[in-house]
Write a protein that holds these residues in place. Structure first.
Motif, PDB file in Angstrom:
ATOM      1  N   ALA A 181       0.818  -1.219   0.000  1.00  0.00           N
ATOM      2  CA  ALA A 181       0.000   0.000   0.000  1.00  0.00           C
ATOM      3  C   ALA A 181       0.851   1.268   0.000  1.00  0.00           C
ATOM      4  O   ALA A 181       0.350   2.351  -0.281  1.00  0.00           O
ATOM      5  N   VAL A 182       2.141   1.136   0.349  1.00  0.00           N
ATOM      6  CA  VAL A 182       3.045   2.290   0.336  1.00  0.00           C
ATOM      7  C   VAL A 182       4.270   1.952  -0.504  1.00  0.00           C
ATOM      8  O   VAL A 182       4.628   0.781  -0.659  1.00  0.00           O
ATOM      9  N   GLN A 183       4.866   2.982  -1.050  1.00  0.00           N
ATOM     10  CA  GLN A 183       6.141   2.805  -1.741  1.00  0.00           C
ATOM     11  C   GLN A 183       7.041   3.969  -1.372  1.00  0.00           C
ATOM     12  O   GLN A 183       6.559   5.035  -0.997  1.00  0.00           O
ATOM     13  N   PRO A 184       8.352   3.778  -1.471  1.00  0.00           N
ATOM     14  CA  PRO A 184       9.277   4.836  -1.046  1.00  0.00           C
ATOM     15  C   PRO A 184       9.159   6.096  -1.897  1.00  0.00           C
ATOM     16  O   PRO A 184       9.069   6.026  -3.121  1.00  0.00           O
ATOM     17  N   ASP A 185       9.149   7.227  -1.202  1.00  0.00           N
ATOM     18  CA  ASP A 185       9.237   8.525  -1.872  1.00  0.00           C
ATOM     19  C   ASP A 185      10.686   8.873  -2.143  1.00  0.00           C
ATOM     20  O   ASP A 185      10.990   9.624  -3.062  1.00  0.00           O
ATOM     21  N   VAL A 186      11.591   8.340  -1.287  1.00  0.00           N
ATOM     22  CA  VAL A 186      13.005   8.678  -1.366  1.00  0.00           C
ATOM     23  C   VAL A 186      13.838   7.525  -0.807  1.00  0.00           C
ATOM     24  O   VAL A 186      13.399   6.836   0.122  1.00  0.00           O
ATOM     25  N   HIS A 187      14.994   7.306  -1.410  1.00  0.00           N
ATOM     26  CA  HIS A 187      15.964   6.322  -0.927  1.00  0.00           C
ATOM     27  C   HIS A 187      17.091   7.090  -0.261  1.00  0.00           C
ATOM     28  O   HIS A 187      17.640   8.021  -0.852  1.00  0.00           O
ATOM     29  N   ILE A 188      17.427   6.687   0.983  1.00  0.00           N
ATOM     30  CA  ILE A 188      18.472   7.394   1.723  1.00  0.00           C
ATOM     31  C   ILE A 188      19.599   6.441   2.097  1.00  0.00           C
ATOM     32  O   ILE A 188      19.420   5.224   2.123  1.00  0.00           O
ATOM     33  N   PHE A 189      20.769   7.020   2.390  1.00  0.00           N
ATOM     34  CA  PHE A 189      21.968   6.280   2.749  1.00  0.00           C
ATOM     35  C   PHE A 189      22.318   5.229   1.685  1.00  0.00           C
ATOM     36  O   PHE A 189      22.726   4.114   1.986  1.00  0.00           O
ATOM     37  N   THR A 190      22.170   5.646   0.433  1.00  0.00           N
ATOM     38  CA  THR A 190      22.484   4.728  -0.663  1.00  0.00           C
ATOM     39  C   THR A 190      23.988   4.485  -0.803  1.00  0.00           C
ATOM     40  O   THR A 190      24.382   3.593  -1.552  1.00  0.00           O
ATOM     41  N   ARG A 191      24.811   5.229  -0.069  1.00  0.00           N
ATOM     42  CA  ARG A 191      26.258   4.957  -0.100  1.00  0.00           C
ATOM     43  C   ARG A 191      26.551   3.541   0.378  1.00  0.00           C
ATOM     44  O   ARG A 191      27.568   2.959   0.023  1.00  0.00           O
ATOM     45  N   SER A 192      25.637   2.969   1.177  1.00  0.00           N
ATOM     46  CA  SER A 192      25.825   1.603   1.647  1.00  0.00           C
ATOM     47  C   SER A 192      24.790   0.641   1.060  1.00  0.00           C
ATOM     48  O   SER A 192      24.618  -0.471   1.552  1.00  0.00           O
ATOM     49  N   LYS A 193      24.139   1.066  -0.025  1.00  0.00           N
ATOM     50  CA  LYS A 193      23.196   0.199  -0.723  1.00  0.00           C
ATOM     51  C   LYS A 193      23.941  -1.026  -1.230  1.00  0.00           C
ATOM     52  O   LYS A 193      25.068  -0.932  -1.687  1.00  0.00           O
TER      53      LYS A 193
END
Length: 158
Positions: free
Chosen positions: A107-119
């Motif tokens: 029912a929800v999806q991310p608006d923003v991805h954060i701390f992708t330096r460690s993705k």
């Protein structure tokens, strides 16, 4: 928007009675470790819009991706991590509800991805996704309605 969820054993149930301020996909190592996954989906919402029934979650203080403390809340019967309170979050009593605990997590999806330096390197973000190596400035990302709600919440606290 009425979203409901629970811990794995059902001892803790909750209902969100307002829409999220924003939804994050956090890829920091701390979220990876605590969830045992590549990232976590956090629903940022005011505590007053989280109606809990059943057991009261227990909590532990951990370091977040920013290096600041956050309080992680979990079921003491099954260990499900249901939400957090981050010290760095502005506004009164904001909770970060784990979307994976929703009865209907799609029912929800991310608006923003954060701390992708460690993705994790094998994980591909959706084309056009808003993403940041670390955190971001609210004014640069949040929709106007959420910024206004945060402003009204802060004004009500003074």
């Amino acid at each position: 928007m009425n979203l409901e969820g629970r811990c794995s054993c059902g001892a803790i149930r909750y209902k969100l009675t307002n829409s999220p301020l924003i939804v994050h996909a956090c890829h920091c190592r701390d979220c990876q470790r605590i969830t045992g996954s590549g990232f976590v989906i956090n629903i940022w919402i005011e505590k007053r819009f989280v109606e809990r029934t059943g057991a009261t979650p227990k909590s532990v203080v951990l370091k977040g991706g920013t290096g600041k403390d956050h309080e992680a809340f979990f079921c003491d019967q099954c260990g499900t991590y249901v939400w957090s309170r981050y010290q760095v979050a502005p506004g009164p009593d904001a909770l970060f509800v784990r979307a994976g605990t929703l009865d209907n997590p799609d029912a929800v999806q991310p608006d923003v991805h954060i701390f992708t330096r460690s993705k994790l390197p094998w994980l591909r973000l959706p084309e056009g996704a808003t993403a940041f190596d670390t955190a971001y400035k609210i004014d640069d990302v949040w929709p106007a309605a959420s910024k206004e709600r945060l402003r009204r919440n802060a004004a009500a606290q003074t």
